[in-house]
Design an enzyme around this catalytic site. Sequence first.
Site, PDB file in Angstrom:
ATOM      1  N   TRP A 296       0.845  -1.213   0.000  1.00 10.81           N
ATOM      2  CA  TRP A 296       0.000   0.000   0.000  1.00 10.81           C
ATOM      3  C   TRP A 296       0.873   1.254   0.000  1.00 10.81           C
ATOM      4  O   TRP A 296       0.534   2.272  -0.579  1.00 10.81           O
ATOM      5  CB  TRP A 296      -0.904  -0.032   1.224  1.00 10.81           C
ATOM      6  CG  TRP A 296      -1.789   1.163   1.385  1.00 10.81           C
ATOM      7  CD1 TRP A 296      -3.034   1.334   0.854  1.00 10.81           C
ATOM      8  CD2 TRP A 296      -1.515   2.350   2.132  1.00 10.81           C
ATOM      9  NE1 TRP A 296      -3.559   2.553   1.225  1.00 10.81           N
ATOM     10  CE2 TRP A 296      -2.645   3.203   2.023  1.00 10.81           C
ATOM     11  CE3 TRP A 296      -0.430   2.783   2.887  1.00 10.81           C
ATOM     12  CZ2 TRP A 296      -2.706   4.454   2.638  1.00 10.81           C
ATOM     13  CZ3 TRP A 296      -0.492   4.030   3.499  1.00 10.81           C
ATOM     14  CH2 TRP A 296      -1.627   4.848   3.358  1.00 10.81           C
ATOM     15  N   HIS A 297       2.014   1.159   0.690  1.00  9.53           N
ATOM     16  CA  HIS A 297       2.913   2.316   0.751  1.00  9.53           C
ATOM     17  C   HIS A 297       3.614   2.556  -0.576  1.00  9.53           C
ATOM     18  O   HIS A 297       3.939   3.697  -0.903  1.00  9.53           O
ATOM     19  CB  HIS A 297       3.959   2.125   1.853  1.00  9.53           C
ATOM     20  CG  HIS A 297       3.401   2.271   3.235  1.00  9.53           C
ATOM     21  ND1 HIS A 297       2.728   1.260   3.879  1.00  9.53           N
ATOM     22  CD2 HIS A 297       3.383   3.325   4.085  1.00  9.53           C
ATOM     23  CE1 HIS A 297       2.345   1.678   5.081  1.00  9.53           C
ATOM     24  NE2 HIS A 297       2.722   2.930   5.227  1.00  9.53           N
ATOM     25  N   GLY A 298       3.899   1.499  -1.298  1.00 11.59           N
ATOM     26  CA  GLY A 298       4.568   1.694  -2.581  1.00 11.59           C
ATOM     27  C   GLY A 298       4.973   0.376  -3.199  1.00 11.59           C
ATOM     28  O   GLY A 298       4.888  -0.684  -2.564  1.00 11.59           O
TER      29      GLY A 298
END
Lengths: 434, 341
Positions: A296-298
């Site tokens: 989700w962060h990257g």
Amino acid sequence: MLPNNIDYYIFLCAVTIALAATRNFQIHILLISSLAYYFITSQFVIFPIISVILITYYGGHFIYITRKKNILLGLVLFAVIGQLAFYKYLPGTLLPLGISYYSFMSLGYAIDIYRGKMQPEDSLIKYALFVSFYPVVTSGPIIRAQNFLAQSNVRIKITPSNLQMGVTLITIGLIMKLVFADNLGSFVDPVFADPLKYHSRKIILATIAFGIQLYCDFGGYSCIALGTARIFGFVFPMNFNNPYFATSPQDFWHRWNISLSCWLRDYLYIPLGGNRKGALRTHINLVLTMIACGLWHGATWNYLLWGGYHGVLLCIQRIIHLPENRMASLAGVFVTQYLMFLGWLIFRVDDISNLASCLSKFLVPTAFSHRDLLVGGVMIFLLLFFRDRIAYNNWIYQIGSSRLSYWFAYLLVAMNLIYWGSPVKVTKFIYLGF
Amino acid sequence: MDEKADFSDLIFIAVAAIIILYIIMLALTSAVIDPYLHATNRYVNYFDFYENNNKTNKIYFIGNSYTEYGVNASIIEHEINYSYNVYNLGVGGDTPKHRIVELDSIVRSRPAIVVMDMTYGSFRNDDQFNYPQLESRFGLVTDRIKLDSITKRLFNTTELNCIQKNNLSLLAYKRQYIIPGSRLALANLLLSLKITNIAFLGASMPREFKYKSYDFPNLVVSNKTAEQYSKNGHYKLNGEDNNNIKTFRHMVDVLVENGIYVIIINMPLNPKYSMWFTNETRENYHRIVTSSGCPYYDLEGLCVPMEFRDHGHSNVFGQQNITRKMIEILKMEMSNASKQH
């Protein structure tokens, strides 16, 4: 027009006055201002958020009335997650502002309808406001549809108590972001720009500083967002609860980015089976959920590794049954934070060749003087000794609801701290990039 | 919370807090920060110098770091029998576009002669201007900068915002100096109370702008530096006008119109660096500097490699040579200058 610019507060005043001056069309005013805010702040990229609003609004209605709920939900999930993945993971695409946040919020709405926990919202206006609500659209917290829509059914009143609490939250958020996070960033960024040339002491100090910077940056933004919403009369739960006093990895995730961890628990971990399918399956579910959290962060490997690392920690915690007494709790705080900051090192270093070197320097500390050890030991002792008093004291609420004379003193100190303590060069919010 | 509190109480509190904050901002800035800046900040000192130096018969050397290192103004003064007050106002990285921001202040300070020390880099195409450098040099003196309409057209909006802050922005920009300013104020207080006898940095002596201090003569010249600089493409002049060239012409025009005698000098370069410039660049450069009509001296080949620390910054031997040549030039030009003045 982000919360670390004066424009944001001029805009806030204008919206507050407009809401206070009208009885009717308040939701419309909020929606127009939210869309205008998003339009300006996102540099006019508005198609993705509009498409998510329409897909999940009409998708929710069809899910509610149809018998083939699975298929409809699958289509909605595919459309929203597909769009998120397209922008997030395809190289060369510009990431629309806040897409990770409003995508999850709208997916939560659709899933709640599917599960029968709520009925679809009749008003497209109210639903559009829920997805695009400007205090939270850019960097969260990820609010639940039921919570927001219930509050939006009541007439918006700008009350003195909400105004006082909202301004308190905003000023605390600004202190965290401008005074702590931005100043720490000037120490952290040069170290991680070229970590190979620094020795162990610098890497460890920079990692600790980064952990504090990240908390103050994201926590500060969350406070500002919640404070802004509070001024309008919307009450949402806090997104952080003293995470660096957590006694275990599981406790950490009950205190850090609470809205995201709860969302992942309710909409990913539990549907995967949670802890109901035996020990092995539970561990797999934990690791998968935390990997999803990392992704989700990257899309880079370090976020994947970081998520997997936390998944493994949660599994280990389940296997090791910790005693429940004060000494074990304090030891747990020390060990947990060591592991959490190790995780932040993985989170921060995006070059694999640098990571191996940084990890070895972190795990094998050198170049610390006796004075460093003494100062560090005293600080750790004090933090652990006063842990309960700090961790369980809702001092934000106490300030926000204090007598006006005390609040005036607080406001004076806070404004001076923000003005004199913030660096001249304003940096962007870290979680804006996710 | 007090049950009787209402909006008027909160608004009153907020307004009172803002007013008190503003008073504190003004008080600390004028009592702590401004004295620190006037005592220590080089670029504030430049403008203090322009505004407060009432001496007559002044010679200004303006240019970049080649000038800073290459010109010893004290020796020049001595050799011309103190008939003029000579000042080395060289600033590292200087270009006409930097210097023109000071033009109004230079003119008002009424020097008799301005020696403009130019190099190939003076006319580099820096439309992608270095905003942090611009802000660090002029950000603290924006209230003392006056730009004419021609000059304003040479800067883009971002550059103008760096140069011309409003009063509130300037106040906020200065706040970063509160800690060193407080340290200096405390040190001076302790000194005045005779609690300590150590003189701290920043006693209120103005800069003399005489010579740049440097470390040691460097007799080893690095060819790699020369090659590196030649390959980066900054210093190729293709005959087209850029903003630095336009600025240079405008500066010379304004200085001459105000009765200031201008001498233009092509500063010495390390021959190992100079050899990399193409004939086209050299021709275009000379065309620009000679088009002003002012006296022009080409000193590019004056010094040998052993007189440089690197590609263009002279060591102590180079400085002696360059200063000697400057004295010679000034002695030739001073009579012309006095006739004009």
